[in-house]
Design a protein around this motif. Structure first.
Motif, PDB file in Angstrom:
ATOM      1  N   ASN A  42       0.859  -1.175   0.000  1.00 19.55           N
ATOM      2  CA  ASN A  42       0.000   0.000   0.000  1.00 19.55           C
ATOM      3  C   ASN A  42       0.900   1.233   0.000  1.00 19.55           C
ATOM      4  O   ASN A  42       1.749   1.392   0.884  1.00 19.55           O
ATOM      5  CB  ASN A  42      -0.902   0.005   1.230  1.00 19.55           C
ATOM      6  CG  ASN A  42      -1.797  -1.214   1.266  1.00 19.55           C
ATOM      7  OD1 ASN A  42      -2.379  -1.593   0.258  1.00 19.55           O
ATOM      8  ND2 ASN A  42      -1.894  -1.847   2.428  1.00 19.55           N
ATOM      9  N   TYR A  43       0.726   2.096  -1.004  1.00 23.57           N
ATOM     10  CA  TYR A  43       1.612   3.235  -1.204  1.00 23.57           C
ATOM     11  C   TYR A  43       0.842   4.541  -1.062  1.00 23.57           C
ATOM     12  O   TYR A  43      -0.305   4.656  -1.505  1.00 23.57           O
ATOM     13  CB  TYR A  43       2.256   3.183  -2.584  1.00 23.57           C
ATOM     14  CG  TYR A  43       3.142   1.978  -2.804  1.00 23.57           C
ATOM     15  CD1 TYR A  43       4.454   1.966  -2.331  1.00 23.57           C
ATOM     16  CD2 TYR A  43       2.677   0.859  -3.488  1.00 23.57           C
ATOM     17  CE1 TYR A  43       5.280   0.870  -2.537  1.00 23.57           C
ATOM     18  CE2 TYR A  43       3.490  -0.246  -3.697  1.00 23.57           C
ATOM     19  CZ  TYR A  43       4.785  -0.236  -3.219  1.00 23.57           C
ATOM     20  OH  TYR A  43       5.596  -1.323  -3.416  1.00 23.57           O
ATOM     21  N   PHE A  44       1.511   5.527  -0.484  1.00 23.64           N
ATOM     22  CA  PHE A  44       0.882   6.826  -0.247  1.00 23.64           C
ATOM     23  C   PHE A  44       1.877   7.927  -0.598  1.00 23.64           C
ATOM     24  O   PHE A  44       3.059   7.837  -0.286  1.00 23.64           O
ATOM     25  CB  PHE A  44       0.479   6.937   1.231  1.00 23.64           C
ATOM     26  CG  PHE A  44      -0.146   8.254   1.615  1.00 23.64           C
ATOM     27  CD1 PHE A  44      -1.503   8.472   1.494  1.00 23.64           C
ATOM     28  CD2 PHE A  44       0.650   9.283   2.129  1.00 23.64           C
ATOM     29  CE1 PHE A  44      -2.074   9.687   1.853  1.00 23.64           C
ATOM     30  CE2 PHE A  44       0.092  10.490   2.495  1.00 23.64           C
ATOM     31  CZ  PHE A  44      -1.273  10.695   2.350  1.00 23.64           C
ATOM     32  N   PHE A  45       1.398   8.979  -1.263  1.00 26.22           N
ATOM     33  CA  PHE A  45       2.219  10.174  -1.447  1.00 26.22           C
ATOM     34  C   PHE A  45       1.326  11.399  -1.547  1.00 26.22           C
ATOM     35  O   PHE A  45       0.112  11.299  -1.765  1.00 26.22           O
ATOM     36  CB  PHE A  45       3.161  10.061  -2.655  1.00 26.22           C
ATOM     37  CG  PHE A  45       2.487   9.947  -4.003  1.00 26.22           C
ATOM     38  CD1 PHE A  45       2.203  11.061  -4.766  1.00 26.22           C
ATOM     39  CD2 PHE A  45       2.178   8.694  -4.522  1.00 26.22           C
ATOM     40  CE1 PHE A  45       1.610  10.957  -6.014  1.00 26.22           C
ATOM     41  CE2 PHE A  45       1.591   8.565  -5.782  1.00 26.22           C
ATOM     42  CZ  PHE A  45       1.303   9.701  -6.526  1.00 26.22           C
ATOM     43  N   SER A  46       1.915  12.571  -1.353  1.00 25.04           N
ATOM     44  CA  SER A  46       1.155  13.823  -1.388  1.00 25.04           C
ATOM     45  C   SER A  46       1.815  14.787  -2.370  1.00 25.04           C
ATOM     46  O   SER A  46       2.997  14.640  -2.706  1.00 25.04           O
ATOM     47  CB  SER A  46       1.067  14.455   0.001  1.00 25.04           C
ATOM     48  OG  SER A  46       2.351  14.848   0.451  1.00 25.04           O
ATOM     49  N   TRP A  47       1.052  15.770  -2.812  1.00 20.56           N
ATOM     50  CA  TRP A  47       1.560  16.722  -3.805  1.00 20.56           C
ATOM     51  C   TRP A  47       0.825  18.045  -3.685  1.00 20.56           C
ATOM     52  O   TRP A  47      -0.291  18.111  -3.177  1.00 20.56           O
ATOM     53  CB  TRP A  47       1.447  16.172  -5.217  1.00 20.56           C
ATOM     54  CG  TRP A  47       0.344  15.189  -5.504  1.00 20.56           C
ATOM     55  CD1 TRP A  47       0.162  13.953  -4.942  1.00 20.56           C
ATOM     56  CD2 TRP A  47      -0.733  15.339  -6.435  1.00 20.56           C
ATOM     57  NE1 TRP A  47      -0.947  13.331  -5.467  1.00 20.56           N
ATOM     58  CE2 TRP A  47      -1.518  14.144  -6.388  1.00 20.56           C
ATOM     59  CE3 TRP A  47      -1.103  16.349  -7.316  1.00 20.56           C
ATOM     60  CZ2 TRP A  47      -2.648  13.959  -7.173  1.00 20.56           C
ATOM     61  CZ3 TRP A  47      -2.229  16.154  -8.107  1.00 20.56           C
ATOM     62  CH2 TRP A  47      -2.985  14.962  -8.028  1.00 20.56           C
ATOM     63  N   ILE A  48       1.473  19.117  -4.152  1.00 18.29           N
ATOM     64  CA  ILE A  48       0.897  20.466  -4.138  1.00 18.29           C
ATOM     65  C   ILE A  48       1.034  21.050  -5.539  1.00 18.29           C
ATOM     66  O   ILE A  48       2.048  20.845  -6.218  1.00 18.29           O
ATOM     67  CB  ILE A  48       1.587  21.351  -3.089  1.00 18.29           C
ATOM     68  CG1 ILE A  48       1.213  20.859  -1.672  1.00 18.29           C
ATOM     69  CG2 ILE A  48       1.182  22.812  -3.246  1.00 18.29           C
ATOM     70  CD1 ILE A  48       1.861  21.642  -0.535  1.00 18.29           C
ATOM     71  N   LEU A  49       0.008  21.758  -5.978  1.00 17.92           N
ATOM     72  CA  LEU A  49      -0.074  22.235  -7.357  1.00 17.92           C
ATOM     73  C   LEU A  49      -0.135  23.752  -7.442  1.00 17.92           C
ATOM     74  O   LEU A  49      -0.585  24.420  -6.506  1.00 17.92           O
ATOM     75  CB  LEU A  49      -1.337  21.683  -8.027  1.00 17.92           C
ATOM     76  CG  LEU A  49      -1.446  20.178  -8.207  1.00 17.92           C
ATOM     77  CD1 LEU A  49      -2.853  19.828  -8.680  1.00 17.92           C
ATOM     78  CD2 LEU A  49      -0.407  19.671  -9.192  1.00 17.92           C
ATOM     79  N   ASN A  50       0.268  24.273  -8.590  1.00 18.49           N
ATOM     80  CA  ASN A  50      -0.120  25.619  -8.979  1.00 18.49           C
ATOM     81  C   ASN A  50      -1.597  25.576  -9.349  1.00 18.49           C
ATOM     82  O   ASN A  50      -2.169  24.485  -9.507  1.00 18.49           O
ATOM     83  CB  ASN A  50       0.732  26.091 -10.158  1.00 18.49           C
ATOM     84  CG  ASN A  50       2.176  26.328  -9.766  1.00 18.49           C
ATOM     85  OD1 ASN A  50       2.467  26.825  -8.680  1.00 18.49           O
ATOM     86  ND2 ASN A  50       3.102  25.956 -10.646  1.00 18.49           N
ATOM     87  N   PRO A  51      -2.284  26.721  -9.488  1.00 14.64           N
ATOM     88  CA  PRO A  51      -3.730  26.703  -9.751  1.00 14.64           C
ATOM     89  C   PRO A  51      -4.107  25.754 -10.896  1.00 14.64           C
ATOM     90  O   PRO A  51      -3.592  25.865 -12.009  1.00 14.64           O
ATOM     91  CB  PRO A  51      -4.027  28.152 -10.098  1.00 14.64           C
ATOM     92  CG  PRO A  51      -3.028  28.922  -9.291  1.00 14.64           C
ATOM     93  CD  PRO A  51      -1.775  28.103  -9.355  1.00 14.64           C
ATOM     94  N   THR A  52      -5.010  24.831 -10.577  1.00 14.51           N
ATOM     95  CA  THR A  52      -5.374  23.759 -11.505  1.00 14.51           C
ATOM     96  C   THR A  52      -6.825  23.346 -11.294  1.00 14.51           C
ATOM     97  O   THR A  52      -7.302  23.282 -10.161  1.00 14.51           O
ATOM     98  CB  THR A  52      -4.484  22.513 -11.271  1.00 14.51           C
ATOM     99  OG1 THR A  52      -3.109  22.870 -11.423  1.00 14.51           O
ATOM    100  CG2 THR A  52      -4.824  21.399 -12.246  1.00 14.51           C
ATOM    101  N   VAL A  53      -7.506  23.047 -12.386  1.00 12.97           N
ATOM    102  CA  VAL A  53      -8.806  22.399 -12.338  1.00 12.97           C
ATOM    103  C   VAL A  53      -8.616  20.956 -12.771  1.00 12.97           C
ATOM    104  O   VAL A  53      -7.981  20.687 -13.801  1.00 12.97           O
ATOM    105  CB  VAL A  53      -9.825  23.096 -13.254  1.00 12.97           C
ATOM    106  CG1 VAL A  53     -11.100  22.270 -13.367  1.00 12.97           C
ATOM    107  CG2 VAL A  53     -10.154  24.486 -12.721  1.00 12.97           C
ATOM    108  N   VAL A  54      -9.150  20.015 -11.992  1.00 16.59           N
ATOM    109  CA  VAL A  54      -9.070  18.597 -12.335  1.00 16.59           C
ATOM    110  C   VAL A  54     -10.485  18.066 -12.526  1.00 16.59           C
ATOM    111  O   VAL A  54     -11.289  18.053 -11.591  1.00 16.59           O
ATOM    112  CB  VAL A  54      -8.338  17.787 -11.250  1.00 16.59           C
ATOM    113  CG1 VAL A  54      -8.184  16.336 -11.702  1.00 16.59           C
ATOM    114  CG2 VAL A  54      -6.975  18.387 -10.940  1.00 16.59           C
ATOM    115  N   LEU A  55     -10.780  17.650 -13.756  1.00 17.71           N
ATOM    116  CA  LEU A  55     -12.104  17.128 -14.098  1.00 17.71           C
ATOM    117  C   LEU A  55     -12.221  15.658 -13.769  1.00 17.71           C
ATOM    118  O   LEU A  55     -11.243  14.902 -13.874  1.00 17.71           O
ATOM    119  CB  LEU A  55     -12.339  17.258 -15.611  1.00 17.71           C
ATOM    120  CG  LEU A  55     -12.689  18.611 -16.188  1.00 17.71           C
ATOM    121  CD1 LEU A  55     -12.347  18.614 -17.663  1.00 17.71           C
ATOM    122  CD2 LEU A  55     -14.164  18.886 -15.993  1.00 17.71           C
ATOM    123  N   GLY A  56     -13.448  15.225 -13.411  1.00 17.72           N
ATOM    124  CA  GLY A  56     -13.729  13.814 -13.284  1.00 17.72           C
ATOM    125  C   GLY A  56     -13.802  13.151 -14.656  1.00 17.72           C
ATOM    126  O   GLY A  56     -14.010  13.811 -15.680  1.00 17.72           O
TER     127      GLY A  56
END
Length: 348
Positions: A42-56
């Motif tokens: 089981n793997y986990f990681f985190s991330w931070i973005l510049n302004p972004t829209v992520v669609l489903g």
């Protein structure tokens, strides 16, 4: 539920080489790479973005996103492979990815949400899991939204946590489902969300570190060779047929009578947000083959105000029709002149 928590957490933390200025597609591709290439765990990681829209995965881009606003404000727009709703993220959000082995998704999804909520509660945040495993800040609104999908013999869960955010950009970029907001008893995107900065005192990077320590107890570091493979997967997310082409073609009609020119009706056949074909009709007079000129001008471009205006200014299709000015043609393609079949154009 407790057994499921023991099986999933603590997970293995994925550490990557520098990820500054990476786009959302890189991290979504990293999920796929981990799922297909790393040993069972089981793997986990985190991330931070510049302004972004992520669609489903199954959403219509024009119904969910103000593309013109995003282009003006330099907000990235990406589609993910999981279902669920459209989200806005910026450097005030923490994004999470969890990759697990096979198994029923619902217990995994619930365990993920419950463990994240518990980690926040340890910092004094009054949060609880609600609905489809959203995490709510009591008295404030939603702070975490999560989604999942299957990938070969793995399950992938990912989510976003609102520590802080630029609400002007969020409200401008997203087109919320008004019926959904109404059913939730709220009037705007901002009133539907909560911000963790309002209730906990730690900095966002300290919060991120706390969550990693709470949810993982070992780590694996990806190499530059791994990153190159992730980048190959990432390129698939930028293909227009993936971003825009999830839905069948639809028809958008622009029609008006223009003084000194006559009636003009332009029909755009769209796939997602891309123009496949153009039809032209009306009682106007031509200087030359206007249909061919309009097809050459608009076919294959994105249907957005910026793209339409650029195409008109570069190709001057109005010169093929007597009495049609460039300004009149641009005005013809404004939202209040549009009718649609199985399509909803965006408006400013």
């Amino acid at each position: 539920m407790e057994n499921k928590k023991i099986l999933i957490f603590p997970a293995c933390h994925i550490i990557m080489p520098s990820t500054s200025n990476r786009r959302a597609a890189f991290f979504l591709a990293a999920e796929e790479y981990v799922a297909s290439s790393l040993p069972q765990d089981n793997y986990f990681f985190s991330w931070i973005l510049n302004p972004t829209v992520v669609l489903g995965r199954n959403q219509r881009i024009n119904q969910e996103v103000n593309l013109d606003f995003c282009q003006t404000e330099k907000i990235d727009v990406i589609r993910r492979r999981s279902g669920g709703g459209c989200i806005f993220a910026d450097n005030g959000n923490i994004m999470f990815s969890l990759i697990t082995g096979t198994g029923a998704v619902e217990p995994i999804f619930a365990a993920y949400a419950q463990n994240v909520a518990h980690s926040l509660q340890c910092l004094g945040a009054d949060v609880y899991v609600s609905g489809r495993n959203d995490i709510m800040l009591n008295g404030h609104g939603k702070i975490c939204g999560n989604a999942f999908y299957h990938s070969a013999n793995r399950n992938i869960v990912h989510g976003t946590m609102l520590y802080d955010t630029n609400t002007r950009l969020m409200k401008g970029a997203l087109r919320p489902d008004l019926e959904k907001l109404k059913s939730a008893g709220v009037k705007s995107v901002r009133k539907r969300i909560g911000l963790l900065k309002d209730t906990i005192s730690c900095h966002i990077e300290d919060l991120r570190t706390h969550l990693i320590h709470s949810l993982t107890n070992r780590s694996i570091t990806l190499t530059e060779k791994d990153v190159k493979k992730i980048e190959t997967i990432e390129s698939e997310y930028y293909k227009k047929e993936f971003l825009y082409g999830r839905h069948n073609s639809s028809l958008l009609i622009c029609s008006d009578r223009i003084e000194g020119c006559g009636k003009i009706e332009i029909r755009f056949d769209l796939s997602g947000n891309m123009i496949n074909a153009v039809e032209l009709s009306g009682d106007f007079f031509e200087w030359n083959d206007s249909l061919t000129v309009f097809q050459e001008t608009f076919s294959g471009i994105e249907f957005s105000p910026a793209s339409i205006k650029e195409a008109i200014r570069n190709n001057c299709p109005e010169k093929s029709i007597r009495g049609l000015s460039q300004e009149s043609l641009i005005a013809l393609l404004t939202p209040d002149k549009l009718e649609s079949t199985n399509y909803q154009p965006y408006t400013n």
